[in-house]
Design an enzyme around this catalytic site. Structure first.
Site, mmCIF file in Angstrom:
data_model
loop_
_atom_site.group_PDB
_atom_site.id
_atom_site.type_symbol
_atom_site.label_atom_id
_atom_site.label_comp_id
_atom_site.label_asym_id
_atom_site.label_seq_id
_atom_site.Cartn_x
_atom_site.Cartn_y
_atom_site.Cartn_z
ATOM 1 N N GLU A 1 0.808 -1.227 0.000
ATOM 2 C CA GLU A 1 0.000 0.000 0.000
ATOM 3 C C GLU A 1 0.836 1.271 0.000
ATOM 4 O OE1 GLU A 1 -2.147 1.137 3.402
ATOM 5 O OE2 GLU A 1 -0.249 1.445 4.416
ATOM 6 N N HIS B 1 -3.805 3.023 3.073
ATOM 7 C CA HIS B 1 -3.466 3.687 1.804
ATOM 8 C C HIS B 1 -3.874 2.859 0.579
ATOM 9 C CE1 HIS B 1 -1.340 7.019 3.639
ATOM 10 N NE2 HIS B 1 -0.620 6.179 4.369
ATOM 11 N N HIS C 1 -3.125 -4.786 9.664
ATOM 12 C CA HIS C 1 -2.545 -3.483 9.395
ATOM 13 C C HIS C 1 -3.023 -2.518 10.472
ATOM 14 C CE1 HIS C 1 -0.399 -1.012 6.445
ATOM 15 N NE2 HIS C 1 -1.246 -0.038 6.742
ATOM 16 N N HIS D 1 2.161 -1.746 8.942
ATOM 17 C CA HIS D 1 1.767 -0.340 9.066
ATOM 18 C C HIS D 1 2.809 0.539 9.742
ATOM 19 C CE1 HIS D 1 -0.588 3.294 9.234
ATOM 20 N NE2 HIS D 1 -0.498 3.334 10.554
ATOM 21 N N HIS E 1 6.016 0.207 9.919
ATOM 22 C CA HIS E 1 7.261 0.186 9.143
ATOM 23 C C HIS E 1 8.486 -0.154 9.989
ATOM 24 C CE1 HIS E 1 5.645 2.901 5.636
ATOM 25 N NE2 HIS E 1 4.758 2.021 6.070
#
Length: 268
Positions: A39, A68, A147, A172, A174
């Site tokens: 995403e 996203h 997520h 999500h 990262h």
């Protein structure tokens, strides 16, 4: 069945290092399937049709998303024809689907995409909706991409579904976590971590977020293009829906050896 799951792919740097490594990992570890959260793959926000084709061509079997998923409007119309899913707990009428069933010969894997609630767009309750999603799974082997922002929410869904699914991996934030484990034959990690720029801020150039924190005013984020890159994937193995092994691999520019982290195993 052995599969690999790649966390958030961020921008060109992420797409490039993933394309350099996916086929190598498939061969090295004998992976039946590779799933990736994409995403953020196009400029850090959303997924374009061109980049979706590029990632599927490099050896990814299915693409998951999150908040996203629909940043690039063109992707909604492709979700029926390409192996791309979005969070299952989106409201009724949202384009696409939240479950995908994969099969190759005698092996299979069902993938569910869910989105959390804390600091995320408003959706239906993931904890309630997942029971409906499980009814759409055709394989005993079930992977959930959760997520979500809060590790507490991720821990809670692991506790709720522990022993019911094969693997739950968070995306999500990262930032990869070190809590990879197998309990009651369910593999879990709070966040796999991004594939993309290792330096900067969560895959983005550090200038804008630093200015935001210094001034209190939002600055436009841009993907860090000149960077040291990282590739992160969790490999997990299942027998009749029960996860029996899992480990995380990392490939980082400037470090010759691939980094491997084995899951903590609490099952006898």
């Amino acid at each position: 069945m052995r599969a690999g799951f790649i966390g958030d792919i961020v921008g060109r740097a992420g797409r490039k290092i993933v394309s350099e490594n996916v086929k190598k990992m498939r061969d090295k570890f004998g992976l039946d399937f590779v799933i990736a959260n994409c995403e953020n793959a196009s400029g850090g926000f959303g997924l374009s049709a061109q980049n979706a084709a590029e990632l599927l061509e490099c050896g990814i079997d299915a693409i998951t998303g999150g908040n996203h998923s629909f940043d690039k409007k063109e992707i909604g119309s492709l979700m029926d024809s390409l192996p791309i899913i979005r969070p299952y707990n989106h409201f009724a009428g949202t384009a696409g689907k939240g479950v995908i069933n994969l099969k190759r010969g005698e092996v299979s894997l069902s993938v569910i995409n869910l989105m959390g609630h804390y600091a995320m767009p408003h959706t239906n309750n993931a904890f309630l909706e997942v029971q409906n999603a499980l009814k759409e799974c055709e394989s005993q082997n079930v992977l959930i991409d959760f997520h979500a922002e809060a590790t507490s929410e991720k821990n809670a869904i692991f506790g709720y579904l522990n022993g019911q699914v094969s693997a739950i991996f968070g995306t999500h934030t990262h930032v990869g976590t070190d809590d990879l484990q197998i309990l009651n034959h369910t593999a879990y990690a709070s966040d796999v971590g991004l594939s993309g720029a290792f330096d900067g801020v969560i895959g983005m150039d550090k200038e804008a977020p630093i200015k935001t924190f210094l001034t209190g005013f939002k600055h436009s984020f841009k993907v860090n293009e000149r960077c040291r890159r990282i590739f992160q994937m969790i490999v997990f193995e299942c027998e009749e829906g029960r996860c029996i092994d899992a480990f995380k691999v990392r490939v980082i520019d400037g470090i010759d050896e691939m980094q491997v982290q084995n899951a903590l195993k609490f099952d006898k």
